[in-house]
Design an enzyme around this catalytic site. Structure first.
Site, PDB file in Angstrom:
ATOM      1  N   GLY A  20       0.829  -1.203   0.000  1.00  0.00           N
ATOM      2  CA  GLY A  20       0.000   0.000   0.000  1.00  0.00           C
ATOM      3  C   GLY A  20       0.863   1.253   0.000  1.00  0.00           C
ATOM      4  O   GLY A  20       0.556   2.233  -0.678  1.00  0.00           O
ATOM      5  N   ARG A  24       7.268   1.879   1.282  1.00  0.00           N
ATOM      6  CA  ARG A  24       7.583   0.466   1.516  1.00  0.00           C
ATOM      7  C   ARG A  24       7.981  -0.211   0.203  1.00  0.00           C
ATOM      8  O   ARG A  24       8.793  -1.123   0.188  1.00  0.00           O
ATOM      9  CB  ARG A  24       6.417  -0.263   2.181  1.00  0.00           C
ATOM     10  CG  ARG A  24       6.885  -1.562   2.814  1.00  0.00           C
ATOM     11  CD  ARG A  24       5.841  -2.185   3.698  1.00  0.00           C
ATOM     12  NE  ARG A  24       5.540  -1.359   4.843  1.00  0.00           N
ATOM     13  CZ  ARG A  24       4.375  -1.350   5.475  1.00  0.00           C
ATOM     14  NH1 ARG A  24       3.398  -2.136   5.075  1.00  0.00           N
ATOM     15  NH2 ARG A  24       4.184  -0.581   6.507  1.00  0.00           N
ATOM     16  N   ARG A  43       2.179  11.037  -8.991  1.00  0.00           N
ATOM     17  CA  ARG A  43       1.469  11.243  -7.715  1.00  0.00           C
ATOM     18  C   ARG A  43       2.226  10.682  -6.521  1.00  0.00           C
ATOM     19  O   ARG A  43       1.629  10.358  -5.480  1.00  0.00           O
ATOM     20  CB  ARG A  43       0.066  10.619  -7.744  1.00  0.00           C
ATOM     21  CG  ARG A  43      -0.861  11.343  -8.696  1.00  0.00           C
ATOM     22  CD  ARG A  43      -2.212  10.700  -8.746  1.00  0.00           C
ATOM     23  NE  ARG A  43      -3.026  11.379  -9.736  1.00  0.00           N
ATOM     24  CZ  ARG A  43      -4.165  12.014  -9.474  1.00  0.00           C
ATOM     25  NH1 ARG A  43      -4.639  12.035  -8.253  1.00  0.00           N
ATOM     26  NH2 ARG A  43      -4.829  12.606 -10.429  1.00  0.00           N
ATOM     27  N   ARG A  87      -0.272  -8.713  -3.374  1.00  0.00           N
ATOM     28  CA  ARG A  87      -0.314  -7.635  -2.389  1.00  0.00           C
ATOM     29  C   ARG A  87       0.548  -8.032  -1.204  1.00  0.00           C
ATOM     30  O   ARG A  87       0.472  -9.167  -0.693  1.00  0.00           O
ATOM     31  CB  ARG A  87      -1.764  -7.381  -1.946  1.00  0.00           C
ATOM     32  CG  ARG A  87      -1.869  -6.579  -0.674  1.00  0.00           C
ATOM     33  CD  ARG A  87      -3.197  -5.929  -0.466  1.00  0.00           C
ATOM     34  NE  ARG A  87      -3.412  -5.602   0.943  1.00  0.00           N
ATOM     35  CZ  ARG A  87      -2.770  -4.638   1.613  1.00  0.00           C
ATOM     36  NH1 ARG A  87      -1.858  -3.887   1.011  1.00  0.00           N
ATOM     37  NH2 ARG A  87      -3.026  -4.404   2.891  1.00  0.00           N
ATOM     38  N   SER A  90      -0.077  -4.743   5.514  1.00  0.00           N
ATOM     39  CA  SER A  90      -0.381  -5.014   6.917  1.00  0.00           C
ATOM     40  C   SER A  90      -1.874  -5.257   7.074  1.00  0.00           C
ATOM     41  O   SER A  90      -2.675  -4.918   6.201  1.00  0.00           O
ATOM     42  CB  SER A  90       0.071  -3.845   7.791  1.00  0.00           C
ATOM     43  OG  SER A  90      -0.564  -2.665   7.348  1.00  0.00           O
ATOM     44  N   ASP A 204      -1.544  -4.797  13.889  1.00  0.00           N
ATOM     45  CA  ASP A 204      -2.301  -4.360  15.060  1.00  0.00           C
ATOM     46  C   ASP A 204      -3.402  -5.387  15.309  1.00  0.00           C
ATOM     47  O   ASP A 204      -3.653  -6.240  14.462  1.00  0.00           O
ATOM     48  CB  ASP A 204      -2.900  -2.955  14.838  1.00  0.00           C
ATOM     49  CG  ASP A 204      -3.687  -2.842  13.549  1.00  0.00           C
ATOM     50  OD1 ASP A 204      -3.084  -2.507  12.515  1.00  0.00           O
ATOM     51  OD2 ASP A 204      -4.889  -3.135  13.564  1.00  0.00           O
ATOM     52  N   ARG A 217       8.877  -3.124  12.481  1.00  0.00           N
ATOM     53  CA  ARG A 217       8.114  -3.384  11.258  1.00  0.00           C
ATOM     54  C   ARG A 217       8.972  -3.936  10.135  1.00  0.00           C
ATOM     55  O   ARG A 217       8.569  -4.850   9.440  1.00  0.00           O
ATOM     56  CB  ARG A 217       7.381  -2.128  10.793  1.00  0.00           C
ATOM     57  CG  ARG A 217       6.211  -1.870  11.704  1.00  0.00           C
ATOM     58  CD  ARG A 217       5.358  -0.709  11.274  1.00  0.00           C
ATOM     59  NE  ARG A 217       4.358  -0.509  12.309  1.00  0.00           N
ATOM     60  CZ  ARG A 217       3.080  -0.276  12.097  1.00  0.00           C
ATOM     61  NH1 ARG A 217       2.630  -0.185  10.870  1.00  0.00           N
ATOM     62  NH2 ARG A 217       2.250  -0.136  13.090  1.00  0.00           N
TER      63      ARG A 217
HETATM   64  N1  HPA Z   1      -8.212  -2.051   9.706  1.00  0.00           N
HETATM   65  C1  HPA Z   1      -8.165  -1.906   8.379  1.00  0.00           C
HETATM   66  N2  HPA Z   1      -7.032  -2.010   7.701  1.00  0.00           N
HETATM   67  C2  HPA Z   1      -5.904  -2.266   8.381  1.00  0.00           C
HETATM   68  C3  HPA Z   1      -5.899  -2.423   9.758  1.00  0.00           C
HETATM   69  C4  HPA Z   1      -7.113  -2.321  10.456  1.00  0.00           C
HETATM   70  O1  HPA Z   1      -7.172  -2.449  11.689  1.00  0.00           O
HETATM   71  N3  HPA Z   1      -4.622  -2.654  10.152  1.00  0.00           N
HETATM   72  C5  HPA Z   1      -3.878  -2.636   9.029  1.00  0.00           C
HETATM   73  N4  HPA Z   1      -4.642  -2.413   7.954  1.00  0.00           N
END
Ligand code: HPA
Length: 234
Positions: A20, A24, A43, A87, A90, A204, A217
């Site tokens: 994304g 990265r 962009r 893809r 995270s 997370d 990370r």
């Molecule tokens: N929600 C949506 N997308 C994400 C999250 C999340 O908690 N963590 C990483 N990408």
């Protein structure tokens, strides 16, 4: 050149990794590819092409969310002939047995809507990973030895969700994690006869509120990049 990608014809490899975050993409290209060259900066959505073990690879940022990914994946497929799109990104963990730093290999991606939903009308299409990539990624992950989960994920349209009941239903139905891009990638690959997969690192956790410290990370994300590369060329 396309509307959003400035690369010349031939500057994009048939195998494309899509994080994304454009920075990265830069980090992964500099860390894992030989001879990486910047091929797109329209962009600020950086893309690099180099080789991995002699195989041409492009690492192109997708931006966040399915509408953004859809633009890049459509142009990579239709104008640059990308065949394998993986893809790397995270996700938020959704199950008690899924921990921060674990890798999730997404077999399917559930959504409420995606940029492709309009064409399906009453059908709930099931966006699914390419089997050959999925199998190779699982083998690569097992060889690495990190904790890996394989199963369904949820591609949400929002990071700041206001529907705790929806998260509850996802958890109840065994969804491993939440991110915001894979369902559209899988749908586009299915439509155009290409291979797609999402290899994710849990950054997370929705239930514990835990989050990966930024210093950690790179190392964990590195495993995910290697799994994706090994799967692409298995
Ligand atoms: N929600 C949506 N997308 C994400 C999250 C999340 O908690 N963590 C990483 N990408």
């Amino acid at each position: 050149m396309t509307v959003h990608i400035g690369a010349a014809p031939g500057q994009i490899a048939e195998t494309v990794l899509m994080p994304g975050d454009p920075y990265r993409a830069k980090w992964a290209a500099e860390t894992f590819l030989d001879g990486a060259e910047l091929v797109n900066e329209v962009r600020g959505m950086l893309g690099f092409t180099g080789t991995w073990k002699g195989n041409p690879v492009t690492i192109q940022g997708s931006g966040m969310g399915m509408p953004s990914l859809s633009i890049y994946a459509n142009e990579l497929i239709s104008s640059y002939n990308a065949q394998t799109l993986i893809r790397i990104g995270s996700c938020g963990g959704m199950q008690p047995h899924v921990d921060i730093r674990d890798v999730i290999i997404a077999m399917s991606a559930t959504t409420i809507t995606s940029p492709s939903s309009g064409i399906f009308k009453e059908v709930n299409f099931a966006p699914t990973a390419d089997w050959s990539l999925l199998r190779a990624a699982v083998t690569a992950a097992e060889t690495k030895g990190g904790k890996t989960h394989v199963g369904g994920i949820y591609s949400s349209d929002v990071f700041y969700a206001e529907r705790p009941d929806l998260d509850e239903q996802m958890v109840r139905h065994g969804i491993l994690g939440v991110e915001m891009e894979a369902a559209e990638l899988y749908t586009l690959a299915a439509r155009h006869g290409r291979r797609a997969l999402a290899v994710l690192t849990v950054s997370d956790h929705l239930q514990t509120g835990e989050a990966l410290p930024s210093a950690d990370r790179e190392r964990t994300f590195g495993d995910m990049v290697e799994i994706a590369l090994e799967a692409a060329f298995a």
